[in-house]
Design a protein around this motif. Structure first.
Motif: not given
Lengths: 181, 286
Positions: A148, A104-108, A143-145, A110-111, A79, A102, A150
């Motif tokens: 963008y 931010l690297d959201y490929d990281v 925001l999520y999909f 979550i641990e 996802l 933005q 805030q």
């Protein structure tokens, strides 16, 4: 399609990692709907959404060894991969837009380990989603999909920043409460 | 720290939706890493969002599947080694960026959490380069004109200094590039928003190196102390002074295994047995 325990994720992974096209075909059958839905939410254009879906599935095939089952579920990984691919495409579309993207690297990942057996009441969830107020659906979309920030969302929707903040919290909270504990 | 309060603050929901900035992102990941209850709630929140994605599924056109199945015929799967290499490269790139400016974020929650939580500091050991002893040329020059001798002495010192610095840079490079080294960025708290330090932790040797990127001068009678967080407890990694050269790596005398994070607090000179939580300057998780 659901992520309940009726399918054997371990078995599927073994197949995928050994290059089995049958396993990949099963993966596609099971998840392409959810992932295509995500693509459509991001780019709003069927042709582009299909390109993105294809690109994502090819990436999934290529990078399957990057998935670490200790860090979460396969669907989560797919996802996020799909979402990021779609958001990248969206940004390319908006290359001339004025707002900042933005970074931010959201490929990281979550641990930490996740519960691998998530019980999702699909029907119950669908009801909750259908009943979700449209202004809450909207902030989730942006925001999520669409990825963008805030600030960008507040600009785009002409809402005070505080409203965006409180709305996303409530929206996501509502979704979380719909899960079976 | 009040876990229930943290969870009901809504920050996890914002994080899951991708609505937080880099500092809050790190804070949430730090908290989840340390507190299993927070990790569990975060998992649930994320699942909620994913479930939404699931129930809004749309069947793609059938022909797309054939396209995709033939597309993968031409694509090789990356091996685990290739993926690790790429991951390492990405990490280095990320870390080579300029440190982000802290926004005016409230770190009180982090500090109060740290009050129950040990903060771990990784330390490094300063490399005290050995200045080469003055060579015979200096002795020869000292026999000559006093002014000329003084000049040459100054130049020679400078040269030795440069050689030492170069050696330090080489040593630092060796540590940073070592595959077994884990790099941990410690970001500033409210006490010093632009504070920044970096820990290089060699997981094979358990040696810890500290690089002070930016810390303000401590007041007299106070000293900085490094802490490592091991199994939820703070471990004293030693006190340290600000290096003359911000590029210096300090090797800490204490070695540590299983560190979950590191932090620096300001303590009375000589250090304390336990960290003073409201004097935390920088913190980061492994």
């Amino acid at each position: 399609m659901s992520t309940t325990t009726t399918y054997d994720e371990k078995k599927l992974l073994i197949g995928l990692r050994s290059g089995s096209k049958d396993a990949f075909s099963e993966l596609y059958d099971r998840f392409s709907g959810s992932l295509y839905g995500v693509c459509l939410k991001v780019v709003d254009d069927e042709a582009q959404a299909q390109d993105i879906l294809q690109e994502s599935f090819v990436k999934i095939w290529k990078k399957v060894n990057a998935f670490d089952e200790n860090k979460g579920r396969l669907f989560t990984w797919m996802l996020n991969l799909t979402r990021n691919t779609a958001i990248d495409a969206l940004r390319k579309n908006k290359r001339k837009a004025t707002h900042k993207i933005q970074t931010l690297d959201y490929d990281v990942n979550i641990e930490k380990g996740h519960q691998t057996e998530l019980k999702v009441d699909a029907i119950g969830m669908k009801e909750v989603v259908d009943k979700l107020p449209s202004d809450q659906k909207e902030v989730i979309d942006y925001l999520y999909f669409k990825g963008y920030t805030q600030k960008e969302t507040s600009d785009e929707l002409n809402l005070p920043l505080g409203t965006v903040k409180s709305r996303i919290r409530i929206a996501v909270r509502n979704l979380r409460e719909a899960l079976i504990k | 720290m009040n876990i229930k309060e943290y969870i009901s603050s809504g920050i996890l929901e914002e994080y899951a939706a991708g609505a937080v900035g880099p500092q809050e992102k790190q804070e949430v990941e730090c908290m989840a890493h340390i507190y299993p209850e927070i990790q569990e709630e975060l998992d649930n929140v994320l699942c909620g969002l994913e479930a939404m994605a699931e129930v809004q599924s749309v069947e793609p056109p059938e022909v797309l599947k054939q396209d995709i199945m033939s597309a993968i015929d031409n694509v090789d799967q990356d091996t685990p080694e290739e993926i690790k290499e790429e991951g390492d490269k990405k990490t280095v790139q990320m870390y080579d960026q300029e440190p982000e400016q802290s926004s005016a974020k409230n770190y009180a929650s982090v500090i109060s959490i740290a009050a129950l939580l040990a903060v771990i500091f990784a330390g490094g050991i300063y490399f005290y380069g050995e200045l080469d002893g003055k060579k015979a040329t200096i002795a020869e020059l000292e026999g000559q004109n006093q002014e000329l001798a003084a000049d040459k002495k100054a130049v020679s010192n400078k040269l030795d200094q440069v050689k030492t610095n170069n050696q330090k840079v080489q040593d630092k490079l060796a540590i940073v590039q070592n595959k077994a080294t884990e790099k941990v960025r410690l970001q500033g708290t409210d006490n010093q928003k632009d504070g920044l330090a970096t820990i290089y932790w060699n997981k094979n040797s358990n040696k810890v190196f500290l690089n002070v990127n930016k810390l303000k001068n401590p007041p007299t009678k106070k000293q900085y102390q490094l802490w490592a967080l091991v199994d939820g407890k703070p471990v004293d990694m030693g006190v340290f002074d600000l290096p003359e050269n911000p590029e210096q790596l300090k090797r800490m005398t204490v070695e540590v295994k299983n560190a979950g994070g590191f932090a620096v607090t300001l303590e009375p000179k000589g250090g304390s047995k336990k960290p003073t939580m409201d004097q935390m300057m920088v913190i980061g998780k492994v």
